[in-house]
Motif scaffolding. Structure first.
Motif, PDB file in Angstrom:
ATOM      1  N   ARG A 162       2.817   4.870 -15.631  1.00 21.76           N
ATOM      2  CA  ARG A 162       2.292   3.505 -15.649  1.00 21.76           C
ATOM      3  C   ARG A 162       0.961   3.477 -16.416  1.00 21.76           C
ATOM      4  N   ILE A 163       0.078   4.431 -16.105  1.00 22.33           N
ATOM      5  CA  ILE A 163      -1.238   4.431 -16.768  1.00 22.33           C
ATOM      6  C   ILE A 163      -1.079   4.682 -18.271  1.00 22.33           C
ATOM      7  N   LYS A 164      -0.268   5.677 -18.619  1.00 25.16           N
ATOM      8  CA  LYS A 164      -0.120   6.017 -20.048  1.00 25.16           C
ATOM      9  C   LYS A 164       0.486   4.850 -20.825  1.00 25.16           C
ATOM     10  N   THR A 165       1.503   4.198 -20.241  1.00 25.79           N
ATOM     11  CA  THR A 165       2.156   3.076 -20.929  1.00 25.79           C
ATOM     12  C   THR A 165       1.144   1.962 -21.173  1.00 25.79           C
ATOM     13  N   ILE A 166       0.358   1.661 -20.129  1.00 33.75           N
ATOM     14  CA  ILE A 166      -0.584   0.537 -20.262  1.00 33.75           C
ATOM     15  C   ILE A 166      -1.707   0.880 -21.235  1.00 33.75           C
ATOM     16  N   VAL A 167      -2.229   2.095 -21.140  1.00 34.34           N
ATOM     17  CA  VAL A 167      -3.311   2.499 -22.060  1.00 34.34           C
ATOM     18  C   VAL A 167      -2.794   2.494 -23.501  1.00 34.34           C
ATOM     19  N   SER A 168      -1.571   2.957 -23.718  1.00 34.86           N
ATOM     20  CA  SER A 168      -1.033   3.048 -25.088  1.00 34.86           C
ATOM     21  C   SER A 168      -0.799   1.660 -25.686  1.00 34.86           C
ATOM     22  N   ARG A 169      -0.513   0.673 -24.817  1.00 34.15           N
ATOM     23  CA  ARG A 169      -0.209  -0.672 -25.288  1.00 34.15           C
ATOM     24  C   ARG A 169      -1.472  -1.434 -25.708  1.00 34.15           C
ATOM     25  N   LEU A 170      -2.625  -0.990 -25.213  1.00 32.46           N
ATOM     26  CA  LEU A 170      -3.865  -1.766 -25.452  1.00 32.46           C
ATOM     27  C   LEU A 170      -4.449  -1.497 -26.846  1.00 32.46           C
ATOM     28  N   LEU A 173       0.813  -1.227   0.000  1.00 31.06           N
ATOM     29  CA  LEU A 173       0.000   0.000   0.000  1.00 31.06           C
ATOM     30  C   LEU A 173       0.842   1.270   0.000  1.00 31.06           C
ATOM     31  N   GLY A 174       2.119   1.135   0.362  1.00 38.53           N
ATOM     32  CA  GLY A 174       2.983   2.314   0.391  1.00 38.53           C
ATOM     33  C   GLY A 174       3.829   2.466  -0.859  1.00 38.53           C
ATOM     34  N   SER A 175       3.596   1.617  -1.874  1.00 34.39           N
ATOM     35  CA  SER A 175       4.426   1.717  -3.085  1.00 34.39           C
ATOM     36  C   SER A 175       4.100   3.007  -3.843  1.00 34.39           C
ATOM     37  N   ALA A 176       5.050   3.473  -4.638  1.00 38.47           N
ATOM     38  CA  ALA A 176       4.891   4.768  -5.311  1.00 38.47           C
ATOM     39  C   ALA A 176       3.715   4.789  -6.290  1.00 38.47           C
ATOM     40  N   VAL A 177       3.236   3.619  -6.712  1.00 35.32           N
ATOM     41  CA  VAL A 177       2.114   3.598  -7.666  1.00 35.32           C
ATOM     42  C   VAL A 177       0.813   3.084  -7.042  1.00 35.32           C
ATOM     43  N   SER A 178       0.801   2.895  -5.717  1.00 37.84           N
ATOM     44  CA  SER A 178      -0.413   2.393  -5.064  1.00 37.84           C
ATOM     45  C   SER A 178      -1.396   3.555  -4.887  1.00 37.84           C
ATOM     46  N   PHE A 179      -2.498   3.519  -5.656  1.00 40.83           N
ATOM     47  CA  PHE A 179      -3.402   4.690  -5.665  1.00 40.83           C
ATOM     48  C   PHE A 179      -4.823   4.273  -6.037  1.00 40.83           C
ATOM     49  N   ALA A 180      -5.176   3.009  -5.699  1.00 46.27           N
ATOM     50  CA  ALA A 180      -6.440   2.474  -6.217  1.00 46.27           C
ATOM     51  C   ALA A 180      -7.549   2.401  -5.183  1.00 46.27           C
ATOM     52  N   LEU A 194      -3.801  -2.691 -14.409  1.00 45.96           N
ATOM     53  CA  LEU A 194      -3.655  -1.548 -13.492  1.00 45.96           C
ATOM     54  C   LEU A 194      -3.996  -1.883 -12.036  1.00 45.96           C
ATOM     55  N   LYS A 195      -4.062  -3.184 -11.743  1.00 43.04           N
ATOM     56  CA  LYS A 195      -4.376  -3.593 -10.359  1.00 43.04           C
ATOM     57  C   LYS A 195      -3.473  -2.878  -9.355  1.00 43.04           C
ATOM     58  N   GLY A 196      -4.067  -2.282  -8.345  1.00 42.54           N
ATOM     59  CA  GLY A 196      -3.279  -1.576  -7.323  1.00 42.54           C
ATOM     60  C   GLY A 196      -3.026  -0.123  -7.674  1.00 42.54           C
ATOM     61  N   VAL A 197      -3.005   0.185  -8.979  1.00 41.68           N
ATOM     62  CA  VAL A 197      -2.759   1.567  -9.424  1.00 41.68           C
ATOM     63  C   VAL A 197      -4.098   2.294  -9.539  1.00 41.68           C
ATOM     64  N   SER A 198      -5.064   1.632 -10.170  1.00 42.92           N
ATOM     65  CA  SER A 198      -6.420   2.179 -10.347  1.00 42.92           C
ATOM     66  C   SER A 198      -7.375   0.993 -10.229  1.00 42.92           C
ATOM     67  N   SER A 199      -8.656   1.270  -9.981  1.00 37.63           N
ATOM     68  CA  SER A 199      -9.626   0.171  -9.946  1.00 37.63           C
ATOM     69  C   SER A 199     -10.861   0.577 -10.756  1.00 37.63           C
ATOM     70  N   LYS A 200     -11.709  -0.413 -11.026  1.00 37.68           N
ATOM     71  CA  LYS A 200     -12.889  -0.131 -11.852  1.00 37.68           C
ATOM     72  C   LYS A 200     -14.059   0.262 -10.964  1.00 37.68           C
ATOM     73  N   VAL A 201     -14.873   1.207 -11.445  1.00 38.56           N
ATOM     74  CA  VAL A 201     -16.073   1.592 -10.709  1.00 38.56           C
ATOM     75  C   VAL A 201     -17.181   1.872 -11.725  1.00 38.56           C
ATOM     76  N   MET A 202     -18.429   1.573 -11.365  1.00 40.61           N
ATOM     77  CA  MET A 202     -19.552   1.891 -12.247  1.00 40.61           C
ATOM     78  C   MET A 202     -20.133   3.231 -11.812  1.00 40.61           C
ATOM     79  N   ILE A 203     -20.249   4.161 -12.739  1.00 38.16           N
ATOM     80  CA  ILE A 203     -20.868   5.446 -12.436  1.00 38.16           C
ATOM     81  C   ILE A 203     -22.037   5.649 -13.388  1.00 38.16           C
ATOM     82  N   GLU A 204     -23.218   5.781 -12.824  1.00 43.66           N
ATOM     83  CA  GLU A 204     -24.445   5.896 -13.608  1.00 43.66           C
ATOM     84  C   GLU A 204     -24.503   4.844 -14.709  1.00 43.66           C
TER      85      GLU A 204
END
Ligand SMILES: Cc1ncc(COP(=O)(O)O)c(C=O)c1O
Length: 374
Positions: free
Chosen positions: A366-374, A34-41, A334-344
């Motif tokens: 991390r997010i940009k690299t992963i999004v660009s690879r998909l 939880l204290g890692s530099a990319v833990s933000f989810a 993106l596990k641990g970096v971001s998580s999925k949520v349903m909004i409306e």
């Protein structure tokens, strides 16, 4: 890591040291950092050293708040931190409990004892509100939110017999429902679920929660933005009699058992030690750091051509998604970096600023690299 756990309760024990060594290796291997530099989810912070060490001390002494004669200092410590916190919310008294699910239930139980016949909350309220209504046998009505996730007060029904639950920092979007206005006066009882954003009242962001002082009760999760290990939360009441209405005496008890839980540990000692270590300035700085990182990442994703932002962070929580939509691969990567949520009814990604050690640049990369690879 290779390890083998026995299938059944073993006949003979391994001994404390071997068992601890085995379990601690598995825990280290199979837990998020939880204290890692990319833990933000998620809403789970890394506790500071003083809180970890105090928790170990509490386990050693194993005090029970149910019996003040067994736990004179634990009882005193809880009452000190409750006073410090209650003061900022202009609440009269309160107690600690294992989480805001229980704090919400306790507060709504008191509301029912004071005549509330239904519970009204927004569509974005935490599931514990509907769960509490179910347990208490009260109907729960959910009203619409506006485009930023705040309760639409125009959509409220007659509140004269209702406990109105306002959320300060919704789980999905971090929105703060309107904490002042006609709807507070019109309700039988007002409870603010400040599980997430409550600690902002103790910081430079306190004005975001203006109006909360008019509530009858407030729930705050200390194991979220007060950086405590679980299980640590606070239930506050405006009137002394409210807490009395959720207290029970027992023939084996010297003082009444307050709230939903029976035996309770010394979470107040851990919170007191943390407050002493950080001071108000240290807590403010940690919260500010979390909020700054959330803003930096949100702005970066808004500017990036392949992602879109739902709205800027309101209390360190924000939502974004790739322009091509949220895919299962993205969620996995993106596990641990971001998580999925349903909004409306729509899938978004969610980031939560619970980690003061998070690094905005590393998260964005991390997010940009992963999004660009998909
Ligand atoms: C707004 C809100 N209320 C209540 C809760 C429940 O709190 P706890 O997990 O401490 O039981 C949460 C948890 O995420 C929350 O976000």
């Amino acid at each position: 890591m290779n390890y083998t756990l026995p299938k059944n309760f073993p006949e003979n024990g391994l001994g404390d040291e071997v068992a601890f060594e085995l379990i601690s290796r598995i825990v280290r291997d199979k837990s998020a950092n939880l204290g890692s530099a990319v833990s933000f989810a998620h809403m789970d912070p890394p506790p500071p050293k003083v809180a970890i060490e105090t928790t170990r001390l509490n386990a050693q002494y194993n005090q029970n708040l149910l019996h003040p004669d067994l736990s004179p200092f634990a009882t005193e410590a809880e009452s000190i931190v409750i006073d410090w916190i209650a003061d900022a919310f202009q609440m009269r008294n309160g107690h600690m409990c294992a989480g805001s699910t229980i704090a919400n239930l306790t507060a709504l139980w008191a509301a029912r004892e004071h005549g509330a016949k239904s519970i009204v909350c927004s569509a974005d309220a935490h599931l514990s509100v509907a769960k509490s209504a179910h347990i208490l046998g009260l109907p729960c009505k959910k009203v619409a939110t506006d485009k930023n996730g705040k309760m639409d007060v125009q959509a409220l029904p007659d509140l004269s017999n209702a406990a109105l639950v306002l959320t300060a920092g919704t789980t999905g979007r971090g929105a703060i429902d309107p904490l002042s206005g006609w709807h507070l006066e019109a309700s039988k009882w007002v409870h603010v679920d400040a599980a997430w954003a409550g600690p902002l009242r103790l910081s430079r962001y306190r004005a975001l929660l203006d109006g909360i002082e008019s509530a009858d009760s407030v729930a705050i999760s200390a194991h979220k933005w007060l950086f405590q290990p679980k299980d640590s939360a606070i239930c506050l009441f405006k009137a002394a009699e409210s807490e009395r209405s959720v207290s029970f005496s027992g023939s084996y008890l010297a003082t009444p058992n307050v709230g939903v839980q029976g035996s309770r540990g010394a979470a107040g000692i851990t919170l007191l030690a943390t407050f002493l270590a950080m001071g108000q300035a240290g807590l403010d700085q940690k919260l500010h750091q979390c909020i700054k990182v959330a803003e930096q990442v949100a702005i970066g994703l808004d500017e990036f051509e392949t992602t879109e932002l739902c709205c800027m962070p309101q209390t360190g929580v924000f939502n974004w998604r790739p322009v091509f939509g949220v895919t299962e691969q993205l969620v996995q990567d993106l596990k641990g970096v971001s998580s999925k949520v349903m909004i409306e009814g729509q899938p978004w990604m969610r980031n939560v600023a619970a980690n003061p050690h998070a690094d905005a640049k590393k998260i964005l990369n991390r997010i940009k690299t992963i999004v660009s690879r998909l």
